[in-house]
Design an enzyme around this catalytic site. Structure first.
Site, PDB file in Angstrom:
ATOM      1  N   TYR A 137      38.825 -58.914 -30.561  1.00 50.89           N
ATOM      2  CA  TYR A 137      37.713 -59.844 -30.749  1.00 50.89           C
ATOM      3  C   TYR A 137      37.732 -60.931 -29.671  1.00 50.89           C
ATOM      4  O   TYR A 137      36.945 -60.920 -28.755  1.00 50.89           O
ATOM      5  CB  TYR A 137      37.818 -60.489 -32.143  1.00 50.89           C
ATOM      6  CG  TYR A 137      36.942 -59.840 -33.181  1.00 50.89           C
ATOM      7  CD1 TYR A 137      37.012 -58.485 -33.417  1.00 50.89           C
ATOM      8  CD2 TYR A 137      36.050 -60.587 -33.944  1.00 50.89           C
ATOM      9  CE1 TYR A 137      36.205 -57.874 -34.382  1.00 50.89           C
ATOM     10  CE2 TYR A 137      35.238 -59.998 -34.901  1.00 50.89           C
ATOM     11  CZ  TYR A 137      35.324 -58.644 -35.123  1.00 50.89           C
ATOM     12  OH  TYR A 137      34.522 -58.062 -36.069  1.00 50.89           O
ATOM     13  N   SER A 138      38.672 -61.890 -29.840  1.00 54.56           N
ATOM     14  CA  SER A 138      38.688 -63.041 -28.941  1.00 54.56           C
ATOM     15  C   SER A 138      38.933 -62.618 -27.492  1.00 54.56           C
ATOM     16  O   SER A 138      39.582 -61.606 -27.230  1.00 54.56           O
ATOM     17  CB  SER A 138      39.793 -64.008 -29.345  1.00 54.56           C
ATOM     18  OG  SER A 138      39.564 -64.489 -30.632  1.00 54.56           O
ATOM     19  N   GLU A 253      37.937 -60.358 -43.252  1.00 62.10           N
ATOM     20  CA  GLU A 253      39.159 -61.015 -42.812  1.00 62.10           C
ATOM     21  C   GLU A 253      39.384 -62.297 -43.602  1.00 62.10           C
ATOM     22  O   GLU A 253      40.453 -62.537 -44.126  1.00 62.10           O
ATOM     23  CB  GLU A 253      39.088 -61.342 -41.310  1.00 62.10           C
ATOM     24  CG  GLU A 253      40.350 -62.047 -40.817  1.00 62.10           C
ATOM     25  CD  GLU A 253      40.302 -62.468 -39.363  1.00 62.10           C
ATOM     26  OE1 GLU A 253      39.200 -62.728 -38.847  1.00 62.10           O
ATOM     27  OE2 GLU A 253      41.360 -62.526 -38.737  1.00 62.10           O
ATOM     28  N   SER A 386      37.839 -70.967 -36.786  1.00 61.90           N
ATOM     29  CA  SER A 386      38.644 -72.177 -37.002  1.00 61.90           C
ATOM     30  C   SER A 386      38.114 -72.981 -38.194  1.00 61.90           C
ATOM     31  O   SER A 386      37.017 -72.729 -38.699  1.00 61.90           O
ATOM     32  CB  SER A 386      38.614 -73.053 -35.756  1.00 61.90           C
ATOM     33  OG  SER A 386      37.313 -73.592 -35.591  1.00 61.90           O
TER      34      SER A 386
END
Lengths: 408, 390
Positions: A137-138, A253, A386
């Site tokens: 992903y990131s 998730e 986050s």
């Protein structure tokens, strides 16, 4: 009714007796020994493998999935009974860890968006814990702003050609398969033109490198795609519709992160936070903790933890046992983060100089573990969207406030 | 909202509809400005009784519907949203709980039906000092011929001016601070030696200070056993704490909704202010607190319902053990949320929040009174620690 109390009570007895004859007592409370893609090692290895097979045969590694994909076709209520009974004897489901991101995230998303061929090819291996998955992903330039990702997949007729770089990939060094968000239409606007592609890790076009963290350990990798290949049929969902699918996967998730983190202590094997506090801090003649400030913060923490657990049960009860993955998961993730991080801070603080060790005989095992858990816990408010991103989601999706972030 | 039964959904819907139509917050404002003797509208109270709300806890054989605490909480929450003033909570929850928990058959027959039909207002008189401290009761009850003689005073008595009967916590032995030596008495308001004076709190609701001077009461007035009243008193207080939590949740939720609405409509710097991240994040934090508080409030009320045997109406001791902790958890968590929310209500509304014409101030004032009643957040944080063994 399939989930009537009577049916569930009977099922509970069935689970209990099945566990009694299949769960090796030697493994009780040993969940922490299971690693990403790697079952318990050492003298318990044979027992652990036997347990994995038994659970896989029963379909309880991913019990809500249909039987033909390696599950047992059970309801959430049945799964709660299984978890409950497993907890009582210190048993655990190793598949959620062995399969990496498979059982908890990629699998449910394949179930929802995948073709029959994709389901048959990928789900059974996850459910049996034999195939470990990682998730790309990131990227270095796409963290909280995930839609800024630049890794790309080009249509080469009979395959997809993938190039780019991912970061913070759990278990990329171990996984056999990878699911990744990649750009498939470079001309489309930021969130359009993204697709979800699945490919095997064992190929020359993929390289991984471990990242060393402040904990001293390396649970995450960098992952480089240099002309990596994915089969044509391994695009999950629709072409260029990967953003909504990818967000959906993140909800799974978050759902898996709404517990307070860490393997659950088995009753009797670990002291409660209150006992630990009394042990280190001491009590006065009335049994009150000798540090009045810490005492009230501990009470506050225990109440918050209780409120969090009650909220999980309430949301489950309101959904009548069929827990839906909704935006409410965002409040649970932030609340779980608060509870978990404060718990770690309290543990450190209670132990005074014994709480700040790095290594060596001056500290016992749990003291050193607490330090690592405290450090690693700092990631909880960063990964999976986050703390601040969760607040954006709450304000926008739940409360209906206007977009606060830049439009993509 | 908890997973509700059909009956509970019906009562909740009834409460939402009635409160919306009959007692929007402007009715509370009218009541405040009218300076009524009892600080609630007699008509409002009569309608509540008519709908059967005063009998929600009272078992059927005593004229109520016995639907339980969670159901009562659904109604109280709705009343909290519009600050509806009435003696419903003081009498039909707190007063009724005391009689149900400790009353003799005669006492139940005498009081529960009149509580349930709203003709009696039975209230608990417990506080004596500035801060909530039920064990510090000093009001004395000395043995006198055929009964007891009461001397002392009570403060912050809910609906004390309207009450027809007081349940008075008094000291029959020991000294203030001792948990033994406390006894409960049922004292009709018109008993000789009782006098009361209105206490003007900032929320404009009905409270009184009550003085007992050589008040003589017969042995029959004793509620429960002599000297052993503290356990019952705590049980009654725990039900009061859990119940008032529902009203607090309603008050805070309404404050949240008003604030959210303002965030979506107020324009500054060319944008609605809800588009500013600093405010969006505060709203998200408050929403999270709200959801956590709701879980605690409902769980505490449910814990009380779970402790009552459905057939006999008797409290099952085995199930009642969790109630004190859950009540403290609920009162503290919803108190923290209400405190923060009522301050943000003013802050986010800015200047208009400071005006009497706007409703925010009414909610802020009610919030502090609700927080103070039956022990504030600090009280319950400490109590939770004590109950947890540290």
């Amino acid at each position: 009714m399939a989930d009537s109390p009577k049916v569930l009570d009977e099922f509970r007895l069935e689970v209990r007796s099945w566990l009694a004859s299949h769960f090796p007592a030697s493994l009780s409370g040993k969940a922490a020994g299971v690693g990403l893609g790697t079952n318990i090692q050492g003298e318990l290895a044979d027992d652990a493998e036997q347990w994995r097979k038994a659970l896989a045969d029963k379909g309880w590694g991913a019990a809500t999935w249909p039987v033909e994909y390696g599950g047992a076709g059970l309801s959430q209520k049945h799964v709660r009974v299984i978890n409950d009974e497993m907890g009582k004897v210190g048993a655990f489901n190793p598949m959620t860890v062995l399969a990496g991101m498979g059982v908890t995230m990629v699998g449910p998303t394949i179930l929802e968006y995948g073709t029959d061929a994709q389901k048959l090819r990928h789900l059974p291996g996850m459910a049996s814990g034999e195939v470990c998955w990682c998730l790309g992903y990131s990227e270095p330039g796409a963290g909280s702003d995930l839609a800024a990702l630049t890794s790309k997949a080009e249509d080469k007729g009979d395959h997809w050609l993938v190039n780019g770089q991912k970061v913070w990939t759990s278990g990329a060094n171990i996984a056999q398969w990878c699911g990744a968000l990649v750009r498939t239409d470079p001309k489309a606007e930021k969130r359009n033109g993204i697709s979800f592609v699945m490919m095997p890790m064992d190929q020359p076009g993929i390289e991984t490198r471990l990242i060393k963290l402040i904990t001293g350990t390396s649970p995450f990798c960098e992952m480089f795609f240099n002309d990596a290949k994915a089969e044509k049929g391994e695009l999950l969902g629709k072409l260029n519709d990967g953003w909504s699918l990818g967000k959906r996967l993140l909800q799974h998730e978050r759902q898996s992160q709404t517990g307070e983190g860490g393997p659950r202590p088995v009753a009797g094997t670990r002291a409660t936070l209150t006992d630990i506090a009394k042990d280190y801090v001491g009590t006065d003649d009335n049994g009150m903790l000798d540090d009045p400030d810490l005492r009230l913060r501990l009470a506050e923490h225990l109440m918050s933890a209780k409120a969090h657990r009650l909220t999980i049960s309430r949301i489950a009860a309101e959904a009548k046992g069929n827990v839906k993955v909704t935006a409410v998961a965002s409040i649970l993730k932030n609340s779980a983060t608060d509870v978990s991080q404060i718990r770690s801070e309290l543990l450190l603080e209670m132990a005074g100089h014994q709480g700040i060790g790095w290594e060596g005989d001056a500290y016992d095992e749990s003291e050193l573990e607490n330090v690592r858990a405290w450090l690693f816990g700092k990631a909880m408010s960063i990964y999976g969207g986050s703390y601040e991103v969760q607040k954006n989601i709450i304000s926008k999706n739940i409360l209906g406030l206007p977009e606060t972030t830049q439009k993509g | 909202m908890a997973a509700l039964t059909e009956e509970q959904v019906m009562i909740k819907d009834q409460a939402v509809a009635w409160v919306t139509k009959k007692t929007p917050v402007k009715k509370f404002r009218e009541m405040r400005d009218a300076d009524l003797e009892h600080s609630f509208s007699a008509e409002t109270w009569a309608e509540m009784a008519e709908m059967g709300w005063a009998g929600l806890l009272v078992p059927e054989q005593y004229g109520g519907s016995g639907l339980g605490y969670l159901t009562f909480g659904l109604v109280l929450e709705q009343l909290g949203t519009q600050l509806t003033a009435s003696p419903l909570f003081a009498s039909a929850l707190v007063g009724a709980s005391a009689i149900m928990l400790a009353g003799s058959e005669n006492q139940k027959l005498a009081l529960l039906p009149t509580i349930a039909d709203g003709s009696a207002i039975v209230t608990l008189a417990v506080e004596e000092t500035a801060r909530h401290a039920p064990e510090k009761i000093a009001l004395s009850a000395e043995k006198a011929s055929g009964g007891f003689k009461l001397n002392g005073s009570k403060t912050f008595v809910l609906e004390g001016m309207a009450a027809t009967t007081f349940i008075v916590a008094a000291r029959t032995s020991g000294k203030a601070g001792d948990k033994t030596g406390i006894s409960l008495f049922i004292v009709p308001a018109d008993t000789k030696g009782l006098s009361r004076i209105k206490r003007n709190t900032l929320d404009s609701r009905g409270y009184a200070d009550v003085v007992f001077k050589d008040l003589v009461i017969s042995e029959d007035a004793l509620l429960g056993d002599v000297d052993e009243g503290f356990g019952i008193l705590e049980s009654v207080l725990d039900r009061a704490r859990a119940g008032i939590g529902a009203e607090m949740l309603g008050c805070a939720s309404q404050s949240f909704d008003m604030t959210l609405e303002y965030l979506k409509t107020r324009v500054q710097f060319g944008k609605v202010i809800g588009s500013f991240q600093a405010l969006g994040h505060r709203a998200a934090g408050l929403f999270t607190q709200k959801e956590l508080a709701r879980s605690c409030v409902e769980a505490a009320l449910q814990a009380i319902d779970d402790s009552i045997d459905k057939d006999s109406g008797v409290t099952k001791e085995s199930k009642a053990g969790e109630i004190p902790k859950m009540s403290s958890l609920s009162k503290c968590k919803v108190g923290d949320f209400l405190h923060a929310m009522s301050n943000e209500l003013i802050q986010i509304h800015g200047g208009i929040g400071m005006t009497d014409e706007f409703d925010a101030g009414l909610y802020l004032k009610r919030a502090r009174v609700l927080e103070t009643a039956y022990g504030n957040q600090a009280y319950h944080r400490n109590r939770f620690a004590v109950l947890s063994g540290f």
